[in-house]
Motif scaffolding. Structure first.
Motif, mmCIF file in Angstrom:
data_model
loop_
_atom_site.group_PDB
_atom_site.id
_atom_site.type_symbol
_atom_site.label_atom_id
_atom_site.label_comp_id
_atom_site.label_asym_id
_atom_site.label_seq_id
_atom_site.Cartn_x
_atom_site.Cartn_y
_atom_site.Cartn_z
ATOM 1 N N CYS A 59 -23.984 51.025 12.864
ATOM 2 C CA CYS A 59 -22.418 50.440 13.291
ATOM 3 C C CYS A 59 -21.734 52.087 13.794
ATOM 4 C CB CYS A 59 -21.611 49.785 12.749
ATOM 5 S SG CYS A 59 -22.653 48.494 12.895
ATOM 6 N N VAL A 60 -20.810 52.071 13.965
ATOM 7 C CA VAL A 60 -19.744 53.213 14.047
ATOM 8 C C VAL A 60 -18.318 52.741 13.738
ATOM 9 C CG1 VAL A 60 -19.071 55.544 15.830
ATOM 10 C CG2 VAL A 60 -21.103 54.404 15.157
ATOM 11 N N ASP A 61 -17.769 53.204 13.171
ATOM 12 C CA ASP A 61 -16.207 52.604 13.085
ATOM 13 C C ASP A 61 -15.732 54.206 13.429
ATOM 14 O OD1 ASP A 61 -14.115 52.556 10.412
ATOM 15 O OD2 ASP A 61 -13.420 52.234 11.764
ATOM 16 N N ILE A 62 -14.189 53.647 14.835
ATOM 17 C CA ILE A 62 -13.853 54.881 15.195
ATOM 18 C C ILE A 62 -12.559 54.454 14.518
ATOM 19 C CG2 ILE A 62 -13.019 55.455 17.610
ATOM 20 C CD1 ILE A 62 -15.573 54.386 19.053
ATOM 21 N N LYS A 63 -11.677 55.713 14.992
ATOM 22 C CA LYS A 63 -10.546 55.294 13.934
ATOM 23 C C LYS A 63 -9.190 56.351 14.642
ATOM 24 C CE LYS A 63 -8.791 54.142 9.805
ATOM 25 N NZ LYS A 63 -7.364 53.357 10.140
ATOM 26 N N ASP A 64 -8.536 56.283 14.791
ATOM 27 C CA ASP A 64 -6.961 57.361 15.075
ATOM 28 C C ASP A 64 -5.504 55.746 14.986
ATOM 29 O OD1 ASP A 64 -6.233 56.133 17.955
ATOM 30 O OD2 ASP A 64 -8.045 56.701 18.009
ATOM 31 N N ALA A 65 -4.715 57.188 15.127
ATOM 32 C CA ALA A 65 -3.094 56.582 15.536
ATOM 33 C C ALA A 65 -2.283 56.831 16.514
ATOM 34 C CB ALA A 65 -2.399 57.309 13.828
ATOM 35 N N GLU A 66 -3.143 57.335 17.520
ATOM 36 C CA GLU A 66 -2.611 58.081 18.462
ATOM 37 C C GLU A 66 -2.408 57.507 20.006
ATOM 38 O OE1 GLU A 66 -1.629 60.428 16.788
ATOM 39 O OE2 GLU A 66 -2.231 60.750 15.509
ATOM 40 N N GLY A 67 -2.341 56.329 19.690
ATOM 41 C CA GLY A 67 -1.939 56.039 21.013
ATOM 42 C C GLY A 67 -2.466 55.533 22.306
ATOM 43 N N SER A 68 -2.850 57.137 22.312
ATOM 44 C CA SER A 68 -3.034 57.629 23.493
ATOM 45 C C SER A 68 -4.707 58.248 23.673
ATOM 46 C CB SER A 68 -2.647 59.111 23.897
ATOM 47 O OG SER A 68 -3.080 59.781 22.187
ATOM 48 N N TRP A 69 -5.546 58.018 22.090
ATOM 49 C CA TRP A 69 -6.800 58.888 21.726
ATOM 50 C C TRP A 69 -7.352 57.387 22.571
ATOM 51 C CZ3 TRP A 69 -9.171 62.706 20.931
ATOM 52 C CH2 TRP A 69 -8.848 63.842 21.115
ATOM 53 N N TYR A 70 -6.326 55.928 21.683
ATOM 54 C CA TYR A 70 -6.969 55.004 22.463
ATOM 55 C C TYR A 70 -7.685 54.630 24.315
ATOM 56 C CZ TYR A 70 -6.369 49.809 22.335
ATOM 57 O OH TYR A 70 -7.625 48.345 22.213
ATOM 58 N N PHE A 71 -6.814 54.975 24.474
ATOM 59 C CA PHE A 71 -7.279 54.767 26.187
ATOM 60 C C PHE A 71 -8.752 55.877 26.703
ATOM 61 C CE2 PHE A 71 -3.800 52.764 25.924
ATOM 62 C CZ PHE A 71 -3.909 51.419 26.046
ATOM 63 N N THR A 72 -7.664 57.163 25.897
ATOM 64 C CA THR A 72 -9.051 58.600 26.782
ATOM 65 C C THR A 72 -9.865 58.425 25.725
ATOM 66 O OG1 THR A 72 -7.571 59.665 24.909
ATOM 67 C CG2 THR A 72 -6.288 59.290 27.743
ATOM 68 N N PHE A 73 -10.397 58.698 24.946
ATOM 69 C CA PHE A 73 -12.076 58.661 24.099
ATOM 70 C C PHE A 73 -12.369 57.613 23.523
ATOM 71 C CE2 PHE A 73 -13.867 59.896 20.054
ATOM 72 C CZ PHE A 73 -14.812 60.890 20.561
ATOM 73 N N ARG A 74 -11.430 56.680 23.256
ATOM 74 C CA ARG A 74 -12.242 55.152 22.324
ATOM 75 C C ARG A 74 -12.644 54.727 23.303
ATOM 76 N NH1 ARG A 74 -8.260 51.724 19.397
ATOM 77 N NH2 ARG A 74 -7.569 53.395 17.434
ATOM 78 N N PHE A 133 -10.289 50.135 15.148
ATOM 79 C CA PHE A 133 -8.923 49.517 14.686
ATOM 80 C C PHE A 133 -8.400 50.521 14.763
ATOM 81 C CE2 PHE A 133 -11.628 50.949 11.255
ATOM 82 C CZ PHE A 133 -10.402 51.567 10.436
ATOM 83 N N ASP A 134 -6.628 50.408 14.853
ATOM 84 C CA ASP A 134 -5.563 51.046 14.114
ATOM 85 C C ASP A 134 -4.945 50.593 12.973
ATOM 86 O OD1 ASP A 134 -4.733 51.762 17.130
ATOM 87 O OD2 ASP A 134 -3.854 49.557 17.379
ATOM 88 N N GLY A 173 0.140 45.465 11.783
ATOM 89 C CA GLY A 173 0.893 44.427 10.987
ATOM 90 C C GLY A 173 1.516 45.289 9.613
ATOM 91 N N GLY A 174 2.230 45.580 9.211
ATOM 92 C CA GLY A 174 3.124 45.572 7.993
ATOM 93 C C GLY A 174 3.960 46.486 8.204
ATOM 94 N N THR A 197 -7.849 55.470 3.999
ATOM 95 C CA THR A 197 -8.798 55.997 3.487
ATOM 96 C C THR A 197 -9.858 54.664 3.760
ATOM 97 O OG1 THR A 197 -8.520 57.670 2.220
ATOM 98 C CG2 THR A 197 -10.592 56.703 1.259
ATOM 99 N N GLU A 198 -8.679 53.663 2.790
ATOM 100 C CA GLU A 198 -9.129 51.652 2.492
ATOM 101 C C GLU A 198 -9.249 51.337 3.885
ATOM 102 O OE1 GLU A 198 -9.502 48.540 1.082
ATOM 103 O OE2 GLU A 198 -9.943 50.772 0.309
ATOM 104 N N ASP A 199 -8.661 51.562 4.724
ATOM 105 C CA ASP A 199 -8.648 50.923 6.167
ATOM 106 C C ASP A 199 -10.098 51.228 6.842
ATOM 107 O OD1 ASP A 199 -6.167 50.856 6.285
ATOM 108 O OD2 ASP A 199 -5.791 52.425 7.942
ATOM 109 N N PHE A 200 -11.052 52.627 6.664
ATOM 110 C CA PHE A 200 -12.214 52.413 6.628
ATOM 111 C C PHE A 200 -13.331 51.591 5.597
ATOM 112 C CE2 PHE A 200 -10.990 56.606 8.456
ATOM 113 C CZ PHE A 200 -11.619 56.903 9.281
#
Length: 195
Positions: A2-17, A34-35, A43-44, A56-59
């Motif tokens: 399994c590979v977990d993919i992580k970023d916060a940059e909305g734009s990566w969401y479509f172009t890379f993810r 996941f965001d 949320g939050g 770090t905990e998100d991972f």
């Protein structure tokens, strides 16, 4: 695997993810994206913060989710952190023994840059003054019930470092722009760098 993919940059969401997910799936990998906490579709409150401990905990939370599925080999989990989340991925792998492989796709050490300024040009006195200003902003935010955001990727000056020009070229153009992207314009919570 399994590979977990992580970023916060909305734009990566479509172009890379999606491109990465699709390619990894072709190769037989199960992927999850996941965001990070307090960004994108997560949320939050407060919104648009980056916090080393939480992110770090998100991972590890993603790994928790993955190991509950029978089609996941819990002994072969890897993670990928993009941009500032590359450092959080390394930190997560150093702490969580279930993570067996890590990729950090980032241009520079954002923690060092935050602490010392670009090219290590910030002095201890300048860092202390910045902290005073940010905590004063935090007081204003608490009293107002709102969070001041910083300006992300403004038009760079002609003599700006190349990476600043590259950021602008990516996040402010059709190639990388996304309306929910913090780096395309929404901006991070101003006091996020206190962590």
């Amino acid at each position: 695997t399994c590979v977990d993919i992580k970023d916060a940059e909305g734009s990566w969401y479509f172009t890379f993810r999606y491109a990465f997910d699709k390619e990894m799936a072709k190769r037989g990998y199960l992927t999850i994206a996941f965001d990070p906490s307090f960004t994108g579709e997560s949320g939050g409150q407060p919104r648009n913060i980056a916090s080393p401990d939480l992110n770090t905990e998100d991972f590890s939370a993603a790994v928790d989710y993955l190991v509950t599925h029978n089609d996941v080999d819990a002994e072969r989990i890897g993670i990928l952190g993009i941009c500032g989340w590359g450092g959080f991925a390394i930190n997560a792998a150093a702490n969580d023994t279930r993570i067996k492989a890590t990729i950090a796709s980032t241009m520079y050490d954002i923690g060092r840059c935050t602490a010392n300024g670009y090219n290590d040009k910030m002095t201890a006195d300048e860092r202390y003054k910045m902290r005073e200003q940010l905590y004063a902003q935090r007081t204003v935010d608490a009293r107002n019930g709102t969070y001041q955001r910083n300006v992300m990727n403004p038009q760079p000056a002609d003599d700006a470092p190349q990476f600043m020009k590259d950021y602008y070229d990516y996040y402010k153009t059709e190639r990388g722009y996304h309306p929910r992207s913090i780096n395309s314009g929404l901006g991070w919570n101003m006091t996020s760098t206190l962590a």
